[in-house]
Design an enzyme around this catalytic site. Sequence first.
Site, short mmCIF file in Angstrom:
data_model
loop_
_atom_site.label_atom_id
_atom_site.label_comp_id
_atom_site.label_asym_id
_atom_site.label_seq_id
_atom_site.Cartn_x
_atom_site.Cartn_y
_atom_site.Cartn_z
CG ASP A 1 4.25 1.64 -0.16
OD1 ASP A 1 4.64 1.97 1.02
OD2 ASP A 1 3.93 1.87 -0.93
CG ASP B 1 1.95 2.05 -4.99
OD1 ASP B 1 3.30 2.82 -4.00
OD2 ASP B 1 2.10 2.81 -6.18
CD GLU C 1 7.10 2.31 3.38
OE1 GLU C 1 7.74 1.80 2.79
OE2 GLU C 1 7.28 3.77 2.93
#
Length: 176
Positions: free
Chosen positions: A8, A139, A67
């Site tokens: 992420d 996160d 992502e």
Amino acid sequence: MTRILGIDPGSRKTGYGLIDTQRGRGCYVASGVIRLPDGPLPERLKLIFDAVSQIVQQYAPTQMAIENVFMSKSAGSALKLGQARGAAIVAATCADLPVAEYEARKVKQAIVGNGAADKLQVQHMVKTLLQLPASPQEDAADALAVALCHMHTTQALVQAAGGTRGRFRRGRLTIS
């Protein structure tokens, strides 16, 4: 067994999470957050590259999922996020890892069943799916969710193709 590194990305905090796939299930390996100090962006990008390289060396994943950039509050923020993604992707490709990219909505849909899920819902489902004793950091949970999304997507592609397993070759998924 496949080991997936989920990322992420962020220019201030980059989450990472590793899972092993065993018998169609994700098993927790490790997760955490790469916290970046204030300072010039190029130095922070180097820290992301170095940290992801070290994670790859330490845990030896066979695939990485990350992502995609989403449009945030400003174009400048989106550009910084894209550069953080690039640093992580280059670290993976330097280790010859295939990289898959997923939209945030797709990750949330795969994990929570709702593409508009909030971070608490993602944390809760990651905890439940991986049978963790506590919710991971925000996160880190997002990174684990990316890894789980990749696992589910790969399994679905293999099943749809009628194959028994999927394998990455030259950065592309092949079904056998």
